[in-house]
Each structure stands twice: as structure tokens, then as C-alpha cells.
Design an enzyme around this catalytic site. Structure first.
Site, PDB file in Angstrom:
ATOM      1  N   ARG A 114       0.809  -1.232   0.000  1.00  0.00           N
ATOM      2  CA  ARG A 114       0.000   0.000   0.000  1.00  0.00           C
ATOM      3  C   ARG A 114       0.836   1.272   0.000  1.00  0.00           C
ATOM      4  O   ARG A 114       0.376   2.328   0.434  1.00  0.00           O
ATOM      5  CB  ARG A 114      -0.980   0.010   1.185  1.00  0.00           C
ATOM      6  CG  ARG A 114      -2.007  -1.102   1.105  1.00  0.00           C
ATOM      7  CD  ARG A 114      -3.249  -0.775   1.922  1.00  0.00           C
ATOM      8  NE  ARG A 114      -4.160  -1.900   1.927  1.00  0.00           N
ATOM      9  CZ  ARG A 114      -4.133  -2.876   2.847  1.00  0.00           C
ATOM     10  NH1 ARG A 114      -3.261  -2.835   3.827  1.00  0.00           N
ATOM     11  NH2 ARG A 114      -4.976  -3.878   2.769  1.00  0.00           N
ATOM     12  N   LYS A 136       2.122  11.377 -11.765  1.00  0.00           N
ATOM     13  CA  LYS A 136       1.437  10.303 -12.487  1.00  0.00           C
ATOM     14  C   LYS A 136       2.314   9.054 -12.497  1.00  0.00           C
ATOM     15  O   LYS A 136       3.485   9.111 -12.856  1.00  0.00           O
ATOM     16  CB  LYS A 136       1.151  10.725 -13.930  1.00  0.00           C
ATOM     17  CG  LYS A 136      -0.037  11.652 -14.077  1.00  0.00           C
ATOM     18  CD  LYS A 136      -0.359  11.858 -15.557  1.00  0.00           C
ATOM     19  CE  LYS A 136      -1.589  12.726 -15.748  1.00  0.00           C
ATOM     20  NZ  LYS A 136      -1.892  12.935 -17.181  1.00  0.00           N
ATOM     21  N   GLU A 178       7.969  17.837 -25.995  1.00  0.00           N
ATOM     22  CA  GLU A 178       7.190  18.266 -24.825  1.00  0.00           C
ATOM     23  C   GLU A 178       7.528  19.710 -24.454  1.00  0.00           C
ATOM     24  O   GLU A 178       6.678  20.460 -23.968  1.00  0.00           O
ATOM     25  CB  GLU A 178       7.451  17.342 -23.621  1.00  0.00           C
ATOM     26  CG  GLU A 178       6.975  15.899 -23.806  1.00  0.00           C
ATOM     27  CD  GLU A 178       5.457  15.737 -23.787  1.00  0.00           C
ATOM     28  OE1 GLU A 178       4.743  16.685 -23.400  1.00  0.00           O
ATOM     29  OE2 GLU A 178       4.977  14.656 -24.173  1.00  0.00           O
ATOM     30  N   LYS A 214       4.912  23.196 -16.288  1.00  0.00           N
ATOM     31  CA  LYS A 214       4.120  22.009 -15.958  1.00  0.00           C
ATOM     32  C   LYS A 214       3.732  22.022 -14.484  1.00  0.00           C
ATOM     33  O   LYS A 214       2.598  21.690 -14.119  1.00  0.00           O
ATOM     34  CB  LYS A 214       4.886  20.732 -16.313  1.00  0.00           C
ATOM     35  CG  LYS A 214       4.079  19.491 -15.951  1.00  0.00           C
ATOM     36  CD  LYS A 214       4.464  18.249 -16.688  1.00  0.00           C
ATOM     37  CE  LYS A 214       3.511  17.123 -16.265  1.00  0.00           C
ATOM     38  NZ  LYS A 214       3.830  15.838 -16.830  1.00  0.00           N
ATOM     39  N   GLU A 224      -6.215  16.128 -12.609  1.00  0.00           N
ATOM     40  CA  GLU A 224      -6.682  16.261 -13.983  1.00  0.00           C
ATOM     41  C   GLU A 224      -8.197  16.346 -14.088  1.00  0.00           C
ATOM     42  O   GLU A 224      -8.826  15.674 -14.902  1.00  0.00           O
ATOM     43  CB  GLU A 224      -6.132  15.090 -14.823  1.00  0.00           C
ATOM     44  CG  GLU A 224      -6.096  15.416 -16.317  1.00  0.00           C
ATOM     45  CD  GLU A 224      -5.176  14.479 -17.103  1.00  0.00           C
ATOM     46  OE1 GLU A 224      -4.126  14.072 -16.582  1.00  0.00           O
ATOM     47  OE2 GLU A 224      -5.517  14.163 -18.248  1.00  0.00           O
ATOM     48  N   ARG A 228      -5.438  20.702 -15.984  1.00  0.00           N
ATOM     49  CA  ARG A 228      -4.298  19.835 -16.286  1.00  0.00           C
ATOM     50  C   ARG A 228      -4.411  19.195 -17.667  1.00  0.00           C
ATOM     51  O   ARG A 228      -3.408  18.786 -18.261  1.00  0.00           O
ATOM     52  CB  ARG A 228      -4.165  18.759 -15.201  1.00  0.00           C
ATOM     53  CG  ARG A 228      -2.914  17.924 -15.362  1.00  0.00           C
ATOM     54  CD  ARG A 228      -2.657  16.999 -14.187  1.00  0.00           C
ATOM     55  NE  ARG A 228      -1.496  16.178 -14.483  1.00  0.00           N
ATOM     56  CZ  ARG A 228      -0.740  15.570 -13.570  1.00  0.00           C
ATOM     57  NH1 ARG A 228      -1.043  15.691 -12.299  1.00  0.00           N
ATOM     58  NH2 ARG A 228       0.293  14.857 -13.921  1.00  0.00           N
ATOM     59  N   ASN A 232      -2.280  17.760 -22.348  1.00  0.00           N
ATOM     60  CA  ASN A 232      -2.515  16.715 -23.343  1.00  0.00           C
ATOM     61  C   ASN A 232      -2.597  17.252 -24.760  1.00  0.00           C
ATOM     62  O   ASN A 232      -2.899  16.499 -25.694  1.00  0.00           O
ATOM     63  CB  ASN A 232      -3.802  15.955 -23.002  1.00  0.00           C
ATOM     64  CG  ASN A 232      -3.605  15.054 -21.801  1.00  0.00           C
ATOM     65  OD1 ASN A 232      -2.727  14.210 -21.816  1.00  0.00           O
ATOM     66  ND2 ASN A 232      -4.388  15.266 -20.760  1.00  0.00           N
ATOM     67  N   HIS A 235      -1.588  15.161 -27.678  1.00  0.00           N
ATOM     68  CA  HIS A 235      -1.484  13.791 -27.188  1.00  0.00           C
ATOM     69  C   HIS A 235      -2.660  12.897 -27.568  1.00  0.00           C
ATOM     70  O   HIS A 235      -2.525  11.680 -27.540  1.00  0.00           O
ATOM     71  CB  HIS A 235      -1.312  13.778 -25.664  1.00  0.00           C
ATOM     72  CG  HIS A 235       0.092  14.108 -25.233  1.00  0.00           C
ATOM     73  ND1 HIS A 235       0.679  15.332 -25.511  1.00  0.00           N
ATOM     74  CD2 HIS A 235       1.038  13.392 -24.574  1.00  0.00           C
ATOM     75  CE1 HIS A 235       1.915  15.344 -25.021  1.00  0.00           C
ATOM     76  NE2 HIS A 235       2.156  14.186 -24.452  1.00  0.00           N
ATOM     77  N   HIS A 239      -0.856  10.082 -29.090  1.00  0.00           N
ATOM     78  CA  HIS A 239      -0.853   8.769 -28.433  1.00  0.00           C
ATOM     79  C   HIS A 239      -1.373   7.679 -29.356  1.00  0.00           C
ATOM     80  O   HIS A 239      -0.857   6.566 -29.372  1.00  0.00           O
ATOM     81  CB  HIS A 239      -1.732   8.799 -27.175  1.00  0.00           C
ATOM     82  CG  HIS A 239      -0.960   9.098 -25.931  1.00  0.00           C
ATOM     83  ND1 HIS A 239      -1.573   9.471 -24.754  1.00  0.00           N
ATOM     84  CD2 HIS A 239       0.372   9.073 -25.669  1.00  0.00           C
ATOM     85  CE1 HIS A 239      -0.645   9.662 -23.826  1.00  0.00           C
ATOM     86  NE2 HIS A 239       0.535   9.439 -24.363  1.00  0.00           N
ATOM     87  N   HIS A 255       8.051   8.697 -28.560  1.00  0.00           N
ATOM     88  CA  HIS A 255       6.918   9.443 -28.013  1.00  0.00           C
ATOM     89  C   HIS A 255       6.896  10.863 -28.584  1.00  0.00           C
ATOM     90  O   HIS A 255       5.868  11.335 -29.072  1.00  0.00           O
ATOM     91  CB  HIS A 255       7.011   9.480 -26.485  1.00  0.00           C
ATOM     92  CG  HIS A 255       5.940  10.283 -25.830  1.00  0.00           C
ATOM     93  ND1 HIS A 255       4.624   9.868 -25.775  1.00  0.00           N
ATOM     94  CD2 HIS A 255       5.965  11.513 -25.210  1.00  0.00           C
ATOM     95  CE1 HIS A 255       3.891  10.787 -25.151  1.00  0.00           C
ATOM     96  NE2 HIS A 255       4.679  11.792 -24.805  1.00  0.00           N
TER      97      HIS A 255
END
Lengths: 357, 357
Positions: A114, A136, A178, A214, A224, A228, A232, A235, A239, A255
Site C-alpha cells: 500500500r 502520475k 514536450e 508544468k 486532472e 491539467r 494533453n 497527445h 498517443h 513518443h
């Protein structure tokens, strides 16, 4: 410029890992694990150890490099390795590597018993300007990127440009996309500066600016729920193209290469949906096309790309949601776009990429 | 007595799910999933639907019942099912079942797309008095209980004694062990009351008292840095015995039966290590032995039991840590115990269990 206080943790810049020495010597941790991939254990681990006076007081956990290994099988393997090594809740995991290592290592650490403490040392430009901030963590399931993960902050992040010295140019370019994005969504003058500079010689100051942009965004909206999502930009399509390429291309896009394509396409959508001007789109497209190798998005992939976009995490009620530019330096989120426009944007990129720039 | 405000969420008691109707009708959620196991979908789902005016606006995700299915394979299956059903970040998962369902469902929800909202409706006495509070989610890996999980609070918890009507007596006794534990660690008068009562007829008031005790503890120490460990009284040895039984016995012990054994053993350790008196130990042992069926802990299992205890999450620096009673109604944590004493405590239980009570 040597540190940036983010919600609940500190991002250290160019400190030669000095503050890490203190943490390791504090006696707070029962065991230290360093998590790396085959590349970073070879190229970055020696640099890491040297900065820490030839530090050896850790167990190394190694994974195979590459996004395709950011999966549940490796994740289970690392959980079991920690257990075999007798890792209790008071151990510390240091993730030394690119985004795959920090995403996967962060997810393992945030869920093992945990949650144990972890520190991220991003060693690629991409992970320094992107994965380093915002907490993230995640793994891919069935090629769906970051389908499973948590929002968990590392205890600290260390950004050292020394690690970039061994990075191939293509990897530098991947992270550079980025940085361009950060300029496009939040800071026009930063975008203009990047255009003047040389992506092969990234200055620590530019990395700091990117991380700062950022950090401001994720501090305002850590989970998000809204703002936020502007991160993206590029993306949603990027993606999808990246996933398709990973499955189908012999030498898949990085990427950043995929996000660069995504930014051209979503720049196009920004013109049809928002207030981005045609001139601004041309400026962005020209800059990206001259910086990145061109690629052809196959017509027969279009329907599959739409399917990938359908499973994007930003979506709501089955609708594909985009983050689109209002202008260079400003971005909106939760924008709806007609399917026909998405296809038109893919064709727009293909047309540009075909003609010599 | 109809609600209890815990950190960040509300635990509703005996409300006939009325507040849930409001949540479901709020339009806040894009999709509703009910997660249940084969038993609860048969016995509890109809009761759930009836309380909600024959509610049908959900997709059912079903798992096999039993602790052995609280594993990573089922977890992966549910993540994929959510994706197949088009679950986005704004969907809601309602976990309807015992601790396996709420632990597994909570872990899936807390990690799917980095976290979706979930509501727990515990349907066994054990899950109502134990898993309902404290935000622990988790799955077992290689038979190590809750080796992987998160601390994530459900949006709400609903406790309805109506669900207990279909529960076999053995299952009621399983939950009752946690109620005895709550008395032992924090409230002597509650323990005395339980002794006077009848475990076959549990009153909603007693459940409320138990939940209240646990809530006070976890509110003070949500991430089990200290005080929360007292809730593990009986569990260091109890979990080991439970794991051994699950692997080796044809008809394995329930969680509560194992914890009852653990409380006798750790009561014994409390006498050797703390200030619990011999009379108090006798009182506890007599009460547990007359309430629970007796069991023999096999001598040849002792070394394996010690190994299981070694992987307990409370341990630090390789030492097995116990939570032990100072007296009936008061508990200490981070207590070190010699291996010989642990073995003596197992023998103590065996001796009592052999003689007719």
C-alpha cells in the site's frame, strides 16, 4: 534555480545529488532499492554512484528497456522481487531512468504494501521535462497507455543534465517535443526562444522553464479534473499514432515524434474549432516539420486510430475530448471535435509531410 | 446513529440506501458499475435493487467468491472489462459484497485510469465492521495477503443490516471476532457487553460502536504510521494461521476464526511482554474458546507460520512487530517478541483448544 517546491515534494536541479546524500544517510530507510532498465543501469548508474561518492548501499532491480515492457508482467515481477529482498514499508525505491522506469517504478512503489517512498531521477530529456512533475504513475494494459496507475508524488525529484550526455539525438528530440508543447500551451516567448535555439544543446535553464510551466499547471489541478488536461495538447492524436506505430512499424516512432505529429494535427483542429489563426498554424507546422523527420500516417490505419482515441482517459460519455490552442501560448480543454475533422487533420499532416519542407 | 463522518467521506447506517438514490440521480456519473461476487449477485443484488426502487441502470461485473480470487488475474480481468464497457474516468463503481469484493473492487477502482470513484456496500458482518472504514484496498500475490494495494477512500459507505439476514452463522462469527478485537484494544465496556450478548443476533448499535472505534483510530493515523497498527492485534499470528489453513486445510478457517486464534496467542504474548494480567488472559481465552470451534495448529507448520509472519507489513528491519494489549481496552504497537515466545503462544492455544471448554 536549484530547486522548485512542488505540492508536497521538492524538485532539485543540478545539485550533483547532494540533497540525496542527506536523505540516504538519515537512517530513515530500512533498505534502498535502485530501479533501472538495461540501458540506464549501464550508462547512468555509474554516473549516479560517482555523484554519491561511489555509493553501493543498495539493491539493484533491473527491467528491460522500452515502452512495451511497461506492462503488468514486469510489474508483478518487481513486486515479487521486492518481497524476496525483504522490502518492508520503510524502504526507499530510487527510480533511475526514463519515463518507462519512473512510471512503472512509481506504480510499483505506490502500491507495494500500500505504498513505499520513492524518488525519481529522470535520465532522459523527455522524462526530465514531462514525467518528473505531477505524480502520475502507470502501466499499459493491452497496449492501452497508462490504463492503470495512480496519482502519487515521489518524495523528491532530481534533475541532472549530466545524464543527458549519453543520450542519442533522437531521444533528445523526443523530449524536445514536450518542451515545444509547454511553450505552445502556456508561454509564447518560451516557444519563440526554443525556435531560435538548437535542440541538440538544451540548456538547464530551458528544462527549468518547462518544468516550471508544468508544475504550475499540475499544482492547480493535481488530479486532472480540468486545467491539467491542457498538457494533453498533441497527445490525443499523438498517443493514437504512437500506439499504432508501436504495434505496426518496424522502427516505431518515439513518443516525442508521435506528439510532434499530434501537435500539427491538433493545431489544425485548433484552427477549425478555436481562435488559432492560419498563420500561427503555419508557424507551428513549419517548425515541427523542419525539426522532426516526416512520417506518413497510413490511410488504412485511420479507423484504428479513432478506436485508440476512443479509449483516451480524457474522454467523457463516449465522446473524444481534445485540448486545443486558443493561440500560441494559450490552450483550452474539453473541446469536442467531429470525426470528419479528425480525419481531415490526419490528411493535413500527411500532405505537409509529403512535400519537402 | 444514521451516519458517521469520516475523513473525506460519509458512512451511512441503516438508511435503506436513500442517500445513494440522490447520488445516482445527480447525473454526476457517466456510467454505473456494480461489482459483486457469485454469492452477493445472487443474494444481495436483489435486495440492493429493491431498496433502490428496482434500479437497473448499471452494468454488473462479477467475480468468483473467496479470498483465493482476490488476486492479480481477476484484477486484470476487471480492468479489461471496464475498458471493454467503455468506462471513462467519470464512472462510478459500487462494490457490493464482503471484504474480498470491497478490497479487490477498491483496488481496481483506485487504479483504473489512475482512479475512478467508488462506493462500498459491505454485505457481511466482517466487512461492515472492518473493511468498511479506513480506505485500505488490496489484492494478494502468491498468497501474501494484501501485498499490493492503496489507501484510497470510497466516496461513501453504506451499512445495512438487511444484508446480514442471508449470512450463515459461521460468517457472522467471522465478523464477530473483529468486534471482540475492537473491545479488547479500545473499549472494555463494549467487550463486556459483547460477552453478555449473543453473536447470532448482532444489533445495528453494536456495529455502529465497532465502526466508530475503528474510525477514531484510522482518522488519527490514516496511513498506519503508528496508532493504526493496534487494529492488527491478533492479526500477526492470525493472518499466518489463516494463510496456512487456506493452503493446507480441506475446509479452511474463516478470517475471524483465525483472528480469534491469533487473539488468544497474542493475548498470551501480551502477558509475557506487557501488563496484561493472567486473569485478563484467562477471561479472553475462555470467551474465545467457548465462542469459536477449536482448532489444532500443527507442530510441523510452526516454521512456515514464522515465515509468513516475517512478510507481515507491520515489520521493520526484518523484525516481526506485534500489537499487544496493555489491558483489556488498551493496546500498544511496535512490540518486539522473541521467536521462542511466539512458539510458546502457539502451544498455549493448542493446549487450551484440546481440553473441552
Amino acid at each position: 534555480m536549484n530547486k522548485l517546491d512542488s505540492a508536497g515534494h521538492t524538485i532539485h536541479f543540478e545539485t550533483q545529488l547532494n540533497p540525496l546524500t542527506e536523505i540516504l544517510e538519515s537512517g530513515k530507510y530500512s533498505k534502498i532499492f535502485v530501479f533501472a532498465d538495461g540501458n540506464t543501469s549501464q550508462f547512468c548508474l555509474p554516473v549516479f554512484q560517482e555523484m554519491l561518492d561511489d555509493f553501493t548501499g543498495f539493491d539493484l532491480i533491473e527491467t528491460d528497456p522500452g515502452e512495451e515492457n511497461k506492462n503488468i508482467d514486469f510489474c508483478i515481477g518487481i513486486w515479487k522481487t521486492l518481497l524476496d529482498f525483504g522490502a518492508d514499508r520503510k524502504c526507499l525505491m530510487i527510480n533511475l531512468g526514463g519515463g518507462v522506469v519512473t512510471d512503472l517504478g512509481g506504480f510499483v512503489a505506490s502500491t507495494y504494501k500500500r505504498g513505499i517512498d520513492f524518488i525519481n531521477i529522470p535520465t532522459t530529456l523527455l522524462s526530465q521535462v514531462d514525467a518528473s512533475v505531477g505524480g502520475k504513475t502507470g502501466i499499459d494494459i493491452d497496449n492501452v497507455k497508462n490504463m492503470v496507475g495512480t496519482f502519487t508524488l515521489p518524495k523528491s525529484v532530481f534533475i541532472e543534465t549530466k545524464f543527458l550526455k549519453t543520450l542519442p539525438e533522437r531521444e533528445m528530440l523526443s523530449g524536445f517535443a514536450e518542451m515545444i508543447k509547454h511553450g505552445l500551451i502556456a508561454d509564447k516567448s518560451y516557444y519563440e526562444e526554443l525556435k531560435k535555439g538548437n535542440h541538440k544543446e538544451i540548456e538547464a535553464q530551458a528544462i527549468y522553464t518547462s518544468v516550471n510551466i508544468k508544475n504550475d499547471v499540475v499544482t492547480e489541478d493535481p488530479h486532472e479534473k480540468g486545467l491539467r488536461k491542457i498538457l494533453n495538447f498533441g497527445h490525443t492524436i499523438g498517443h493514437a499514432v504512437e500506439t499504432y506505430s508501436l504495434i505496426n512499424d518496424k522502427s516505431p516512432l518515439t513518443h516525442g515524434e508521435a506528439i510532434a505529429i499530434g501537435m500539427v494535427c491538433e493545431g489544425f483542429l485548433s484552427v477549425s474549432n478555436n481562435t488559432l489563426t492560419g498563420d500561427e498554424l503555419e508557424d507551428i507546422s513549419n517548425y515541427i516539420l523542419e525539426t522532426y523527420p516526416s512520417y506518413q500516417i497510413k490511410k488504412e490505419s485511420f479507423s484504428q486510430l479513432l478506436e485508440f482515441m476512443q479509449s483516451d482517459k480524457k474522454n467523457e460519455n463516449g465522446e473524444i475530448m481534445f485540448s486545443l490552442l486558443n493561440s500560441i501560448g494559450s490552450c483550452a480543454f474539453n473541446c469536442r471535435v467531429a470525426e470528419g475533422d479528425i480525419l481531415a487533420s490526419l490528411n493535413y499532416y500527411n500532405t505537409l509531410a509529403k512535400s519537402p519542407s
